[in-house]
Write a protein that holds these residues in place. Structure first.
Motif, PDB file in Angstrom:
ATOM      1  N   ALA A 114      28.054 -15.913  -8.466  1.00  0.00           N
ATOM      2  CA  ALA A 114      28.111 -17.343  -8.302  1.00  0.00           C
ATOM      3  C   ALA A 114      27.073 -17.866  -8.982  1.00  0.00           C
ATOM      4  CB  ALA A 114      28.265 -17.575  -6.923  1.00  0.00           C
ATOM      5  N   GLU A 115      27.237 -19.075  -9.304  1.00  0.00           N
ATOM      6  CA  GLU A 115      26.049 -20.056  -9.847  1.00  0.00           C
ATOM      7  C   GLU A 115      25.721 -21.152  -8.690  1.00  0.00           C
ATOM      8  OE1 GLU A 115      25.504 -23.395 -13.280  1.00  0.00           O
ATOM      9  OE2 GLU A 115      27.282 -22.199 -13.169  1.00  0.00           O
ATOM     10  N   VAL A 116      24.413 -21.070  -8.466  1.00  0.00           N
ATOM     11  CA  VAL A 116      23.906 -22.196  -7.647  1.00  0.00           C
ATOM     12  C   VAL A 116      24.158 -23.347  -8.192  1.00  0.00           C
ATOM     13  CG1 VAL A 116      21.822 -22.961  -6.450  1.00  0.00           C
ATOM     14  CG2 VAL A 116      22.129 -20.434  -6.869  1.00  0.00           C
ATOM     15  N   SER A 117      24.961 -24.365  -7.438  1.00  0.00           N
ATOM     16  CA  SER A 117      25.147 -25.875  -7.651  1.00  0.00           C
ATOM     17  C   SER A 117      24.208 -26.659  -7.006  1.00  0.00           C
ATOM     18  CB  SER A 117      26.607 -26.012  -7.691  1.00  0.00           C
ATOM     19  OG  SER A 117      27.331 -25.820  -6.493  1.00  0.00           O
ATOM     20  N   ILE A 118      24.151 -26.698  -5.696  1.00  0.00           N
ATOM     21  CA  ILE A 118      23.164 -27.624  -4.825  1.00  0.00           C
ATOM     22  C   ILE A 118      22.253 -26.689  -4.131  1.00  0.00           C
ATOM     23  CG2 ILE A 118      23.168 -29.098  -3.096  1.00  0.00           C
ATOM     24  CD1 ILE A 118      26.096 -29.916  -3.719  1.00  0.00           C
ATOM     25  N   GLY A 119      21.175 -26.795  -4.479  1.00  0.00           N
ATOM     26  CA  GLY A 119      20.176 -25.899  -3.838  1.00  0.00           C
ATOM     27  C   GLY A 119      18.574 -26.624  -3.786  1.00  0.00           C
ATOM     28  N   PRO A 120      17.557 -25.918  -3.815  1.00  0.00           N
ATOM     29  CA  PRO A 120      17.458 -24.199  -3.971  1.00  0.00           C
ATOM     30  C   PRO A 120      18.151 -23.658  -2.783  1.00  0.00           C
ATOM     31  CG  PRO A 120      15.217 -25.296  -3.659  1.00  0.00           C
ATOM     32  CD  PRO A 120      16.360 -26.701  -3.546  1.00  0.00           C
ATOM     33  N   LEU A 121      18.379 -22.597  -2.932  1.00  0.00           N
ATOM     34  CA  LEU A 121      18.873 -21.643  -1.817  1.00  0.00           C
ATOM     35  C   LEU A 121      17.574 -21.052  -1.171  1.00  0.00           C
ATOM     36  CD1 LEU A 121      21.970 -19.903  -3.154  1.00  0.00           C
ATOM     37  CD2 LEU A 121      21.807 -21.917  -2.025  1.00  0.00           C
ATOM     38  N   ASP A 122      17.533 -21.129   0.263  1.00  0.00           N
ATOM     39  CA  ASP A 122      16.388 -20.634   0.867  1.00  0.00           C
ATOM     40  C   ASP A 122      17.056 -20.190   2.332  1.00  0.00           C
ATOM     41  OD1 ASP A 122      16.633 -22.995   2.016  1.00  0.00           O
ATOM     42  OD2 ASP A 122      14.627 -23.538   1.020  1.00  0.00           O
ATOM     43  N   GLN A 123      16.038 -19.898   3.085  1.00  0.00           N
ATOM     44  CA  GLN A 123      16.593 -19.529   4.418  1.00  0.00           C
ATOM     45  C   GLN A 123      16.724 -20.681   5.329  1.00  0.00           C
ATOM     46  OE1 GLN A 123      13.861 -17.629   3.069  1.00  0.00           O
ATOM     47  NE2 GLN A 123      15.353 -16.316   2.421  1.00  0.00           N
ATOM     48  N   GLY A 124      16.604 -22.064   4.985  1.00  0.00           N
ATOM     49  CA  GLY A 124      16.937 -22.987   5.659  1.00  0.00           C
ATOM     50  C   GLY A 124      18.365 -23.508   5.551  1.00  0.00           C
ATOM     51  N   LEU A 125      18.485 -24.874   5.495  1.00  0.00           N
ATOM     52  CA  LEU A 125      19.764 -25.144   5.333  1.00  0.00           C
ATOM     53  C   LEU A 125      20.561 -24.732   4.326  1.00  0.00           C
ATOM     54  CD1 LEU A 125      19.392 -29.073   6.255  1.00  0.00           C
ATOM     55  CD2 LEU A 125      20.326 -27.240   7.645  1.00  0.00           C
ATOM     56  N   PRO A 126      21.892 -24.313   4.308  1.00  0.00           N
ATOM     57  CA  PRO A 126      22.562 -23.657   3.141  1.00  0.00           C
ATOM     58  C   PRO A 126      22.801 -24.636   2.077  1.00  0.00           C
ATOM     59  CG  PRO A 126      24.041 -23.673   5.254  1.00  0.00           C
ATOM     60  CD  PRO A 126      22.828 -24.246   5.520  1.00  0.00           C
ATOM     61  N   GLY A 127      23.053 -24.206   0.951  1.00  0.00           N
ATOM     62  CA  GLY A 127      23.125 -24.810  -0.548  1.00  0.00           C
ATOM     63  C   GLY A 127      24.457 -24.569  -0.807  1.00  0.00           C
ATOM     64  N   ARG A 128      24.995 -24.761  -1.896  1.00  0.00           N
ATOM     65  CA  ARG A 128      26.269 -24.568  -2.454  1.00  0.00           C
ATOM     66  C   ARG A 128      26.346 -23.954  -3.702  1.00  0.00           C
ATOM     67  NH1 ARG A 128      30.151 -26.681   1.029  1.00  0.00           N
ATOM     68  NH2 ARG A 128      29.289 -28.346   2.173  1.00  0.00           N
ATOM     69  N   VAL A 129      27.046 -22.861  -3.877  1.00  0.00           N
ATOM     70  CA  VAL A 129      27.540 -22.086  -5.105  1.00  0.00           C
ATOM     71  C   VAL A 129      28.874 -22.284  -5.621  1.00  0.00           C
ATOM     72  CG1 VAL A 129      25.707 -20.617  -4.341  1.00  0.00           C
ATOM     73  CG2 VAL A 129      27.928 -19.987  -3.714  1.00  0.00           C
TER      74      VAL A 129
END
Length: 189
Positions: A114-129
């Motif tokens: 997948a491609e990260v579209s909303i982020g960055p992805l970390d251990q906090g709140l989820p982002g979007r891929v």
């Protein structure tokens, strides 16, 4: 007639019996392809072929002798009707649309890139891929980075490896260094 006017299905009224067995009446009905063709179409084919066979039998009988009484003409018309209904219903079954779905189980996304579209992805709140399913449709899923993983920036490719409820766990995807399509992704990293 009532099914056509009121808009309900005769098969639904019968409770969708399983006609794929080979015992008793269901065996005969499966021979006529009731499971592959809606009951109303099968009924129309049967009535149409019965009428055609009846007219043909009466025409032949009238040409050689005299028209047959109705109760005598019914027997050969029924005998001719069943094979004709079977042959035509198999052809109609290929034409009539069947149930199709593009529903995808969430577990079907595991192992996909997948491609990260909303982020960055970390251990906090989820982002979007953004990820493409096996039918070629795009989906936007909630995701977060795996534990111990550095934050995953927007635009990089990730591999969906696990999920908890509806949040996917992602790790960086291995990118082929010779792939020109992924050059922009490498530049962003």
């Amino acid at each position: 007639m009532l099914a056509t006017v009121m808009g309900f299905s005769i098969t639904e009224l019968l409770g969708k019996p399983d006609f794929h067995g080979h015992d008793g009446i269901s065996g005969y009905l499966s021979w006529l392809n009731l499971g592959g063709v809606p009951l109303l179409i099968l009924l129309m084919l049967a009535l149409g072929f019965f009428a055609i066979a009846g007219f043909a039998i009466q025409a032949v009988a009238g040409a050689f002798w005299a028209p047959l009484p109705a109760f005598i003409a019914v027997v050969p018309a029924i005998v001719v009707t069943f094979p004709l209904v079977r042959a035509s219903s198999r052809t109609v079954a290929r034409i009539v649309p069947h149930d199709e779905t593009y529903v995808v189980d969430l577990d079907g996304f595991l192992g996909r890139t997948a491609e990260v579209s909303i982020g960055p992805l970390d251990q906090g709140l989820p982002g979007r891929v953004r990820v493409k399913d096996q039918h070629g449709n795009w989906h936007v899923l909630r995701a977060r980075a795996a534990k111990g993983q550095e934050p995953l920036k927007i635009g990089i490719e990730v591999l969906l490896v696990d999920r908890t409820a509806d949040v996917f766990i992602a790790i960086p995807a291995l990118v082929d260094p010779t792939d020109a399509d992924n050059q922009s992704l490498r530049d962003q990293q």
